[in-house]
Design a protein around this motif. Structure first.
Motif, PDB file in Angstrom:
ATOM      1  N   LEU A 150      11.266 -36.779  38.486  1.00 49.61           N
ATOM      2  CA  LEU A 150      10.012 -36.977  37.757  1.00 49.61           C
ATOM      3  C   LEU A 150       8.856 -37.212  38.723  1.00 49.61           C
ATOM      4  O   LEU A 150       7.749 -36.695  38.521  1.00 49.61           O
ATOM      5  CB  LEU A 150      10.129 -38.150  36.782  1.00 49.61           C
ATOM      6  CG  LEU A 150       8.896 -38.389  35.904  1.00 49.61           C
ATOM      7  CD1 LEU A 150       8.610 -37.180  35.026  1.00 49.61           C
ATOM      8  CD2 LEU A 150       9.061 -39.630  35.048  1.00 49.61           C
TER       9      LEU A 150
ATOM     10  N   VAL B 213       7.971 -33.775  40.306  1.00 49.02           N
ATOM     11  CA  VAL B 213       7.318 -32.890  39.346  1.00 49.02           C
ATOM     12  C   VAL B 213       5.910 -33.390  39.015  1.00 49.02           C
ATOM     13  O   VAL B 213       4.969 -32.594  38.879  1.00 49.02           O
ATOM     14  CB  VAL B 213       8.168 -32.767  38.064  1.00 49.02           C
ATOM     15  CG1 VAL B 213       7.405 -32.002  36.983  1.00 49.02           C
ATOM     16  CG2 VAL B 213       9.476 -32.062  38.361  1.00 49.02           C
ATOM     17  N   ALA B 214       5.724 -34.717  38.903  1.00 44.56           N
ATOM     18  CA  ALA B 214       4.397 -35.278  38.620  1.00 44.56           C
ATOM     19  C   ALA B 214       3.412 -34.950  39.732  1.00 44.56           C
ATOM     20  O   ALA B 214       2.259 -34.574  39.473  1.00 44.56           O
ATOM     21  CB  ALA B 214       4.500 -36.788  38.422  1.00 44.56           C
TER      22      ALA B 214
ATOM     23  N   LEU C 102       2.568 -31.159  39.652  1.00 46.35           N
ATOM     24  CA  LEU C 102       1.573 -30.856  38.627  1.00 46.35           C
ATOM     25  C   LEU C 102       0.192 -31.367  39.028  1.00 46.35           C
ATOM     26  O   LEU C 102      -0.826 -30.759  38.673  1.00 46.35           O
ATOM     27  CB  LEU C 102       2.001 -31.465  37.289  1.00 46.35           C
ATOM     28  CG  LEU C 102       3.199 -30.806  36.607  1.00 46.35           C
ATOM     29  CD1 LEU C 102       3.619 -31.600  35.368  1.00 46.35           C
ATOM     30  CD2 LEU C 102       2.885 -29.368  36.223  1.00 46.35           C
TER      31      LEU C 102
ATOM     32  N   TRP D 292      -0.656 -39.209  35.596  1.00 49.41           N
ATOM     33  CA  TRP D 292      -0.843 -38.689  34.243  1.00 49.41           C
ATOM     34  C   TRP D 292      -0.719 -39.865  33.284  1.00 49.41           C
ATOM     35  O   TRP D 292      -0.512 -40.993  33.719  1.00 49.41           O
ATOM     36  CB  TRP D 292       0.167 -37.581  33.936  1.00 49.41           C
ATOM     37  CG  TRP D 292       1.589 -38.025  33.833  1.00 49.41           C
ATOM     38  CD1 TRP D 292       2.346 -38.571  34.832  1.00 49.41           C
ATOM     39  CD2 TRP D 292       2.437 -37.968  32.679  1.00 49.41           C
ATOM     40  NE1 TRP D 292       3.609 -38.857  34.373  1.00 49.41           N
ATOM     41  CE2 TRP D 292       3.699 -38.496  33.060  1.00 49.41           C
ATOM     42  CE3 TRP D 292       2.268 -37.519  31.372  1.00 49.41           C
ATOM     43  CZ2 TRP D 292       4.768 -38.584  32.169  1.00 49.41           C
ATOM     44  CZ3 TRP D 292       3.337 -37.611  30.488  1.00 49.41           C
ATOM     45  CH2 TRP D 292       4.565 -38.129  30.893  1.00 49.41           C
TER      46      TRP D 292
ATOM     47  N   TRP E  80      13.677 -40.402  29.672  1.00 50.53           N
ATOM     48  CA  TRP E  80      13.582 -39.335  30.675  1.00 50.53           C
ATOM     49  C   TRP E  80      14.949 -39.002  31.267  1.00 50.53           C
ATOM     50  O   TRP E  80      15.269 -37.822  31.472  1.00 50.53           O
ATOM     51  CB  TRP E  80      12.608 -39.724  31.780  1.00 50.53           C
ATOM     52  CG  TRP E  80      12.616 -38.725  32.900  1.00 50.53           C
ATOM     53  CD1 TRP E  80      13.123 -38.877  34.152  1.00 50.53           C
ATOM     54  CD2 TRP E  80      12.114 -37.387  32.849  1.00 50.53           C
ATOM     55  NE1 TRP E  80      12.972 -37.737  34.885  1.00 50.53           N
ATOM     56  CE2 TRP E  80      12.353 -36.800  34.113  1.00 50.53           C
ATOM     57  CE3 TRP E  80      11.495 -36.625  31.866  1.00 50.53           C
ATOM     58  CZ2 TRP E  80      11.981 -35.488  34.408  1.00 50.53           C
ATOM     59  CZ3 TRP E  80      11.128 -35.307  32.153  1.00 50.53           C
ATOM     60  CH2 TRP E  80      11.368 -34.757  33.414  1.00 50.53           C
TER      61      TRP E  80
ATOM     62  N   LEU F 294       4.482 -34.273  28.192  1.00 47.86           N
ATOM     63  CA  LEU F 294       5.896 -34.268  28.562  1.00 47.86           C
ATOM     64  C   LEU F 294       6.460 -32.852  28.527  1.00 47.86           C
ATOM     65  O   LEU F 294       7.280 -32.474  29.374  1.00 47.86           O
ATOM     66  CB  LEU F 294       6.687 -35.169  27.613  1.00 47.86           C
ATOM     67  CG  LEU F 294       8.215 -35.153  27.785  1.00 47.86           C
ATOM     68  CD1 LEU F 294       8.614 -35.716  29.132  1.00 47.86           C
ATOM     69  CD2 LEU F 294       8.888 -35.918  26.652  1.00 47.86           C
TER      70      LEU F 294
ATOM     71  N   THR G  88       5.136 -30.157  29.365  1.00 46.79           N
ATOM     72  CA  THR G  88       4.792 -29.452  30.596  1.00 46.79           C
ATOM     73  C   THR G  88       5.739 -29.847  31.719  1.00 46.79           C
ATOM     74  O   THR G  88       6.149 -29.010  32.533  1.00 46.79           O
ATOM     75  CB  THR G  88       3.334 -29.745  30.991  1.00 46.79           C
ATOM     76  OG1 THR G  88       2.471 -29.340  29.924  1.00 46.79           O
ATOM     77  CG2 THR G  88       2.947 -29.012  32.257  1.00 46.79           C
ATOM     78  N   PHE G  89       6.119 -31.116  31.773  1.00 51.43           N
ATOM     79  CA  PHE G  89       7.109 -31.558  32.753  1.00 51.43           C
ATOM     80  C   PHE G  89       8.444 -30.853  32.516  1.00 51.43           C
ATOM     81  O   PHE G  89       9.104 -30.431  33.465  1.00 51.43           O
ATOM     82  CB  PHE G  89       7.288 -33.078  32.676  1.00 51.43           C
ATOM     83  CG  PHE G  89       6.189 -33.860  33.324  1.00 51.43           C
ATOM     84  CD1 PHE G  89       6.405 -34.519  34.521  1.00 51.43           C
ATOM     85  CD2 PHE G  89       4.935 -33.938  32.751  1.00 51.43           C
ATOM     86  CE1 PHE G  89       5.395 -35.240  35.130  1.00 51.43           C
ATOM     87  CE2 PHE G  89       3.913 -34.649  33.349  1.00 51.43           C
ATOM     88  CZ  PHE G  89       4.146 -35.316  34.548  1.00 51.43           C
TER      89      PHE G  89
END
Length: 710
Positions: free
Chosen positions: A260, A263-264, A267, A395, A457, A680, A682-683
């Motif tokens: 996570l 990926v955060a 993005l 985010w 998650w 979420l 999009t993740f």
């Protein structure tokens, strides 16, 4: 009175608009980063208003200066200082580093901004030229003119680079003819003739170097690595098998928390590329241009400070100092943000910054401030904790939820209202619908936020890893992408002893939007009418996951239709018909005046009490798209299952629906949402690509055999 107001406007309009323009620049550089950290509609709307006003204020002030010069034949010190203010407005038109485009569509308007750049530069040049040769501030004006032109040029070039057409072209690599086929075949024939064993095809090994991923700085660098590899997703770029293998090897072996974080940050890189000046200023040319513009502003301040200001108005001088110090402050803030951004951390090894112990400690501290909160209760936070959450998160770290039954109960006609209140209420709804504000009102009133918890998650990540393990070959990968619930039923029907055919009608034989509505209402009915053993933690968690994902998916379907365009079908029609059906039923069956939770529970009970022996379609026909009582039938079937089995099926169905929606949402819809706090879904979309799920990869000849043998 009107003459005095007109006189006041004529005397102070330029000063007022110049300061107003500077104020908007300060607001934009300080507050535009918040739009990627919050999904709050009011905050984003206020930033949008400031963004629109910023260009208008600068252009209008520049027009006022030109008009004043046109109608003033006498050039004096006051006129000189007005000319000196003109290039400041070019600086303002260049905008802060934190925002170039408010929406993704703004990048397509780069040509309009180029024309604006040329026209405003010409206007400023004319204003400057008409003040010569008597202009006492021509050197200062020229310095600011250079800085303003550079800043405006940066913004225009950033828009051009972020335009999707340009972005797509930048992803094209040099032509690759491959191995020399003719020579290889000659070698093949020669070996065959002399009975020499054929040389095997060497499969290139992964060049990905595993790192200590527990370090947040390393995670940022890894995110940058994958950002460069997968940024082509937003223009539907096709990736090769080696990129797929490297990505699957990394993301399939890491913890959910590390994934996570990576990926955060990834993005966040996409956001900065598409909505800020990051690409332009983080280049050799960008550093040089920024150095020149900043030096020009400092030089203008120094020379203005040193000249004799006798003859200049005191207020004009103070405004000029405000503009100069404001320009320097904006550059300083931009430099600070750039120094402690994820980009700088990612490029630290290249820039040799990682060897500096002091910088490394400070940067680690800032990275720590950006860590994920994992659903920590805001009310229990300290003031510093709340400030950290607001100022540094990448985010908004929450899910917007929207519940159908709650909305139906609140929107139904209130029988206990007085005729006057009922009349004005209907008028308000009618006017808001005609003005297109009903959705905005509904979002403000009925949408609530749920924090993204670590347990949720981890659950989603574990389910996606199962999909990835199944998607080892391209056929399975595409099959995973196309399933939306029935694969769960097929896989577990034999294990837990259920007849999957009872539920397939609510997944496989209906459109996705209809299926989503069915499972949303059924989930709500089961959630409020079936108790569970609190000691069974797994079942309790899955029950909560179902509720959150159910409300989140309905929010996307109703409030974010662009993100669900690939699956929505006639979702709005289904929702409206079901809503009308529910309001009519609740008006007759649910008592008014109760607390909201009790009213909700009573509504669920009343729905389940309806006799559903005959399918609704046979009674009502096909005119209505309402699925209210079809969902009731589904809830009754699910209610027959033992609690653990029920919530296991439902939770996994919801993850499959989420992944289906994520993979079928257009890429530009995903990245457009990054400027509004992120989602979420999009993740999930990006993680699915990293796990090799979907059709983003191309398989060639021998490589198809390689992937099959993984």
């Amino acid at each position: 009175m009107s003459n005095s107001i007109k006189k006041l406007y004529d005397e102070w309009s330029i000063q007022g608009f110049v300061l107003f323009s500077l104020s908007l620049q300060i607001i934009l550089i300080l507050f535009t980063p918040f739009r990627k950290r919050t999904g709050n509609v009011m905050v984003i709307s206020l930033i949008w208003v400031a963004y629109l006003l910023a260009d208008w204020a600068a252009i209008f002030a520049l027009g006022l200066i030109s008009r004043r010069q046109k109608y003033t034949q006498k050039f004096d010190d006051h006129a000189d200082i007005l000319v000196f203010w003109a290039p400041f407005l070019l600086l303002h038109l260049g905008g802060p580093d934190t925002v170039t485009a408010f929406a993704l569509e703004d990048n397509a308007l780069w040509l309009r901004h180029l024309v604006g750049l040329l026209s405003q530069v010409v206007t400023s040049t004319i204003i400057f030229g008409q003040s010569l040769p008597s202009n006492k501030l021509w050197v200062h004006t020229l310095l600011l003119f250079v800085a303003g032109t550079i800043k405006y040029g940066e913004r225009t070039y950033a828009l051009f680079q972020a335009n999707l057409n340009t972005f797509r072209k930048s992803m094209l690599q040099a032509p690759e003819p491959g191995l020399n086929y003719a020579e290889l075949m000659e070698e093949f024939e020669r070996r065959k003739f002399y009975n020499i064993p054929q040389a095997g095809r060497r499969v290139p090994k992964s060049n990905f170097i595993p790192l200590d991923v527990d370090s947040t700085a390393v995670q940022v660098r890894l995110a940058y690595h994958f950002f460069k590899m997968f940024k082509g997703l937003i223009v539907d770029h096709i990736f090769n098998i080696h990129e797929r293998r490297d990505s699957r090897d990394f993301f399939g072996r890491r913890s959910a928390e590390v994934v996570l974080n990576v990926v955060a940050v990834e993005l966040n890189f996409l956001y900065t590329v598409l909505y800020t000046k990051a690409v332009v200023i983080r280049s050799i040319f960008g550093y040089f241009a920024r150095f020149i513009s900043s030096c020009a502003v400092v030089a203008a301040l120094s020379t203005f400070y040193s000249i004799d200001k006798h003859g200049f108005g005191k207020i004009d001088v103070e405004i000029t100092y405000t503009l100069l110090f404001g320009a320097i402050a904006l550059d300083t803030i931009a430099l600070f943000m750039m120094a402690f951004s994820d980009w700088t951390v990612a490029l630290a090894s290249t820039l040799q910054l990682s060897r500096n112990k002091r910088w490394r400690v400070i940067n680690i501290y800032f990275l720590h401030l950006k860590k994920i909160n994992w659903g920590e209760d805001i009310e229990s936070m300290s003031c510093l904790g709340r400030a950290r959450r607001i100022l540094f998160r990448r985010w908004h770290e929450s899910l917007d939820t929207y519940n159908f039954i709650d909305y139906s109960l609140q929107e139904r006609s209130k029988k206990n209202l007085t005729p006057l209140n009922y009349f004005f209420g209907r008028i308000l709804i009618y006017v808001s619908e005609k003005l297109g504000l009903k959705d905005f009102y509904d979002r403000m009133k009925y949408v609530s936020k749920k924090p993204l918890t670590k347990k949720l998650w981890v659950f989603i990540f574990d389910e996606l890893k199962k999909y990835s393990d199944f998607a080892r070959n391209p056929e399975n990968a595409r099959r995973i992408r196309s399933t939306r619930g029935y694969r769960v039923l097929q896989n577990i029907s034999g294990i837990i002893g259920i007849e999957s055919s009872k539920f397939e009608d609510y997944i496989a034989h209906v459109d996705c939007d209809e299926s989503l509505m069915l499972w949303h209402i059924a989930t709500d009915l089961c959630y409020h009418t079936h108790t569970i053993n609190e000691s069974d933690e797994d079942t309790s968690n899955r029950r909560e996951f179902c509720k959150i994902l159910s409300d989140y998916m309905l929010y996307l379907l109703v409030m974010q239709p662009t993100m669900m365009s690939g699956v929505a079908g006639i979702g709005q029609r289904t929702f409206r018909d079901t809503l009308a059906d529910a309001k009519r039923f609740f008006n007759e069956k649910v008592d008014l005046g109760q607390e909201q939770d009790q009213e909700h529970k009573q509504a669920c009970t009343r729905i389940l009490e309806v006799n559903t022996v005959v399918k609704p379609a046979k009674v009502k026909g096909n005119r209505s798209k309402s699925v209210l009582f079809d969902a009731c039938i589904l809830a009754k079937e699910l209610g027959k299952l033992e609690g653990q089995k029920r919530w296991k099926i439902m939770s996994e169905v919801w993850v499959e629906l989420l992944s289906y929606a994520a993979s079928h949402c257009k890429a530009n819809a995903h990245v457009a949402q990054l400027s509004k706090g992120g989602e979420l879904i999009t993740f999930v979309w990006l993680l699915m690509a990293h796990l090799g799920i979907g059709d983003h990869f191309q398989y060639f000849g021998f490589e198809r055999a390689e992937i099959s043998s993984e």
